[in-house]
Each structure stands twice: as C-alpha cells, then as structure tokens.
Design a protein around this motif. Structure first.
Motif, PDB file in Angstrom:
ATOM      1  N   GLU A   2     -24.758  -2.870 -40.839  1.00 24.06           N
ATOM      2  CA  GLU A   2     -24.525  -4.000 -39.944  1.00 24.06           C
ATOM      3  C   GLU A   2     -23.197  -4.690 -40.240  1.00 24.06           C
ATOM      4  O   GLU A   2     -22.546  -5.217 -39.336  1.00 24.06           O
ATOM      5  N   ARG A   3     -22.781  -4.689 -41.482  1.00 24.87           N
ATOM      6  CA  ARG A   3     -21.516  -5.313 -41.864  1.00 24.87           C
ATOM      7  C   ARG A   3     -20.324  -4.571 -41.232  1.00 24.87           C
ATOM      8  O   ARG A   3     -19.301  -5.188 -40.893  1.00 24.87           O
ATOM      9  N   VAL A   4     -20.465  -3.262 -41.088  1.00 30.05           N
ATOM     10  CA  VAL A   4     -19.334  -2.433 -40.639  1.00 30.05           C
ATOM     11  C   VAL A   4     -19.403  -2.118 -39.154  1.00 30.05           C
ATOM     12  O   VAL A   4     -18.370  -1.944 -38.500  1.00 30.05           O
ATOM     13  N   ARG A   5     -20.598  -2.044 -38.599  1.00 32.15           N
ATOM     14  CA  ARG A   5     -20.780  -1.588 -37.219  1.00 32.15           C
ATOM     15  C   ARG A   5     -20.076  -2.512 -36.214  1.00 32.15           C
ATOM     16  O   ARG A   5     -19.918  -3.700 -36.440  1.00 32.15           O
ATOM     17  N   GLY A   6     -19.662  -1.941 -35.084  1.00 32.75           N
ATOM     18  CA  GLY A   6     -19.128  -2.720 -33.971  1.00 32.75           C
ATOM     19  C   GLY A   6     -17.668  -3.072 -34.128  1.00 32.75           C
ATOM     20  O   GLY A   6     -16.817  -2.211 -34.361  1.00 32.75           O
ATOM     21  N   SER A   7     -17.373  -4.357 -33.995  1.00 32.16           N
ATOM     22  CA  SER A   7     -15.978  -4.808 -33.993  1.00 32.16           C
ATOM     23  C   SER A   7     -15.276  -4.505 -35.316  1.00 32.16           C
ATOM     24  O   SER A   7     -14.073  -4.222 -35.334  1.00 32.16           O
ATOM     25  N   LYS A   8     -15.995  -4.565 -36.414  1.00 36.99           N
ATOM     26  CA  LYS A   8     -15.383  -4.263 -37.712  1.00 36.99           C
ATOM     27  C   LYS A   8     -14.944  -2.806 -37.769  1.00 36.99           C
ATOM     28  O   LYS A   8     -13.834  -2.492 -38.215  1.00 36.99           O
ATOM     29  N   ALA A   9     -15.807  -1.904 -37.321  1.00 38.80           N
ATOM     30  CA  ALA A   9     -15.452  -0.487 -37.305  1.00 38.80           C
ATOM     31  C   ALA A   9     -14.257  -0.238 -36.400  1.00 38.80           C
ATOM     32  O   ALA A   9     -13.345   0.531 -36.736  1.00 38.80           O
ATOM     33  N   ARG A  10     -14.236  -0.894 -35.230  1.00 38.50           N
ATOM     34  CA  ARG A  10     -13.119  -0.727 -34.289  1.00 38.50           C
ATOM     35  C   ARG A  10     -11.811  -1.183 -34.922  1.00 38.50           C
ATOM     36  O   ARG A  10     -10.787  -0.499 -34.820  1.00 38.50           O
ATOM     37  N   GLN A  11     -11.838  -2.353 -35.590  1.00 35.75           N
ATOM     38  CA  GLN A  11     -10.625  -2.869 -36.215  1.00 35.75           C
ATOM     39  C   GLN A  11     -10.156  -1.949 -37.354  1.00 35.75           C
ATOM     40  O   GLN A  11      -8.953  -1.706 -37.504  1.00 35.75           O
ATOM     41  N   MET A  12     -11.087  -1.417 -38.120  1.00 36.51           N
ATOM     42  CA  MET A  12     -10.716  -0.523 -39.207  1.00 36.51           C
ATOM     43  C   MET A  12     -10.061   0.753 -38.682  1.00 36.51           C
ATOM     44  O   MET A  12      -9.073   1.234 -39.241  1.00 36.51           O
ATOM     45  N   VAL A  13     -10.602   1.305 -37.593  1.00 39.61           N
ATOM     46  CA  VAL A  13     -10.016   2.517 -37.016  1.00 39.61           C
ATOM     47  C   VAL A  13      -8.599   2.235 -36.531  1.00 39.61           C
ATOM     48  O   VAL A  13      -7.674   3.029 -36.748  1.00 39.61           O
ATOM     49  N   GLU A  14      -8.404   1.081 -35.876  1.00 39.44           N
ATOM     50  CA  GLU A  14      -7.061   0.724 -35.399  1.00 39.44           C
ATOM     51  C   GLU A  14      -6.092   0.567 -36.566  1.00 39.44           C
ATOM     52  O   GLU A  14      -4.945   1.043 -36.502  1.00 39.44           O
TER      53      GLU A  14
END
Length: 311
Positions: free
Chosen positions: A285-297
């Motif tokens: 839950e900490r990584v999923r969603g917007s966090k994952a998107r920002q990390m990929v960018e």
C-alpha cells in the motif's frame, strides 16, 4: 563423476562461483576460499533472499559433492537433526531373540543398539565417510533453532564429531564443508561464531544486481531489467519498508514481468504485480498507485541522464 579440485586462489574461487551462475563480489570469494583452505565452517549472515543458501548449493554442484541440508526451526531436537533409534525394528529383534531362547540381556542390548538400527539424520550423515569426498553440510537459518541446539553444535563444529551414548563418539575422517546461514532474527552465541569464519552477505549494488538478473532471467528485455533493478534499488534506499525485497524477489519480479511480455516498467503493471516483489500488505500500500508512478518517472529520468554523452 570425479570430484572437482578445490580452488587454490581467490580468483579460482570467483571463477568457480561464476561458472555455476553465482555472481559474487571479491570479499565473499575471499572468505569462501579461506574457509575451504582452512577447513573451517563458514558463517553467513544477512537479510533473507540475498543468496546465502545458494552458496552451499553452488559449492555442492561445482565441487561434485553431496549436499546435506539441515533446515532449522523452533523445537529442532537431536532425533530430527542427528539420529534416532528404529524402535519398531528393535522391538521385533527383541521378540525374535526371546522366541529363539536368547536370554543374554547384555548381548541382546549390544545387538539392538548397533548401527544396524540407527537412523542417521543430517548431522550424522555429514560426518559419515563417502567415496565422493566430504559433503557440503548446510545448516540453514540457525537463528530459528533454540539456543540448546546451538550449544549442541559446538562439539560438531569444533571436533567434527557427535557422541551417541549407546555407541560412543563418531568422528569424521575428513571434516565436511560446513555453511551456516542466519537471517539475524536473534543473535547467535559468540562461542559458536568463534569456530567459524564470518561474512555478512549484503544486498548487491545496482551493477551486480543487474548482472544477476541478466544471468538468471536471460529472457528479460534489457530495458526492463535495468528499470526493475533501478526500482528495487530505490525501494531499498529510500522507502522504510517492513521487509526490503531481496535478490530472490527481484528475480521473481523480473521473471513475472517478462512472462507478461512487458518491455519496460508500466506504472499500472507495477502496482498490479507488487505482490511478487513485496510480501507485506502495508509495504504494498505504501508503494502502490501514485508512489509507483512517481518512482517509474524518476527512474526513467535517471536512466536517460546516465545515457547522455558527457560534454
């Protein structure tokens, strides 16, 4: 198949590991070479999933030795780890002897407590002579066992022997190649560590982890492999997770994304497959969603920057 020769140098040890697909750094190869040359147990400590157990498997394969594995757990005792008597066969022997009129109890006792009725468990198996040479004896996750069993191992590690009250002391003609692993869920007593050479197996840096992915997941597209490693490295460095992903999880994730025909990290696919990489819901839950998107960018920007020619 004849036994392979022991490596005679650090470079030969590195080559031995590399030949079996294990990507090691020089510090690990050094302590492994010394362990083999000095015939001392090697105590490997580190987080779960960094490749400690794999070292024993690679050694057994590369040296053409038997691998004897003792998986430790709470409540492990001598009957499971060392030996036990075949009580059913002993009772049959006693009844047959009595029916035949053999009443010499001393002789009968010697007979039923002979090696013929002994069930050998991993520790005793590791001390037995073999035409293939001393085996690789893996004592895996020792920190899961009780301190009483840890104390018992002192005799095995110091003298390569065990004592069975009914038979006496059984000593190995040649010491086995002993690899002990622990995930450090509790501290192991100094008395045991003193009998071993020690090495902390850390998470690999990005270059070595990418080399591991290329070696173990050859079907992964290059861009995907680079982004997977960069993502995992960033997780370990920047996120306060309950359980950091190990190399094993990196390989599983790279394999899963390759099976899904991904050519590079997709933020939505990252969120959907985080259960392959992370094993606790709070971490996911900490990584999923917007966090994952920002990390990929951020990863894409870093990789593009590293590819730019220097001015």
């Amino acid at each position: 198949m004849p036994n392979a020769a022991m490596p005679r140098s650090i470079d030969e040890t590195l080559a031995l590991l590399d030949g079996a697909g294990y990507v090691a750094d020089r510090s690990l190869a050094t302590v492994l070479h010394l362990s083999l040359a000095m015939k001392r147990p090697l105590f490997l400590e580190g987080e779960a999933g960094v490749g400690k157990t794999e070292i024993a498997k690679v050694l057994a394969t590369s040296l053409n030795r038997n691998l004897i594995r003792l998986q430790c757990y709470e409540g492990l005792d001598l009957s499971t780890a060392v030996y036990e008597w075949n009580y059913a066969a002993q009772m049959v022997e006693i009844r047959v002897s009595e029916a035949a009129g053999d009443t010499d109890h001393d002789e009968l006792s010697k007979n039923v407590f002979s090696e013929r009725f002994l069930i050998k468990r991993p520790v005793l198996q590791a001390l037995q002579p073999s035409l293939d040479g001393p085996p690789v004896f893996l004592i895996d996750e020792l920190d899961r066992a009780d301190e009483a069993f840890e104390a018992f191992l002192l005799e095995v590690l110091a003298d390569n022997q065990v004592t069975i009250p009914e038979l006496g002391t059984i000593r190995a003609a040649e010491p086995p190649i002993v690899i002990i692993t622990t995930n450090r869920t509790r501290e192991i007593h100094d008395a045991l560590k003193r009998r071993c050479l020690y090495h902390w197996v850390d998470y690999p840096d990005a270059a070595r982890e990418l080399q591991i992915v290329r070696r173990k997941v050859p079907g992964a597209p290059e861009r995907l492999a680079e982004e997977v490693v960069a993502f995992v490295q960033r997780l370990r460095a920047e996120e306060d997770l309950f359980k950091q992903p190990g190399v094993a999880e990196t390989l599983d994730w790279a394999t899963a994304l390759t099976e899904l025909n991904e050519m590079a990290l997709d933020p939505d696919m990252v969120s959907d497959t985080l259960g392959v990489l992370l094993k606790y819901q709070d971490d996911i839950e900490r990584v999923r969603g917007s966090k994952a998107r920002q990390m990929v960018e951020d990863i894409r920007k870093d990789l593009r920057r590293s590819e730019m020619p220097a001015l």
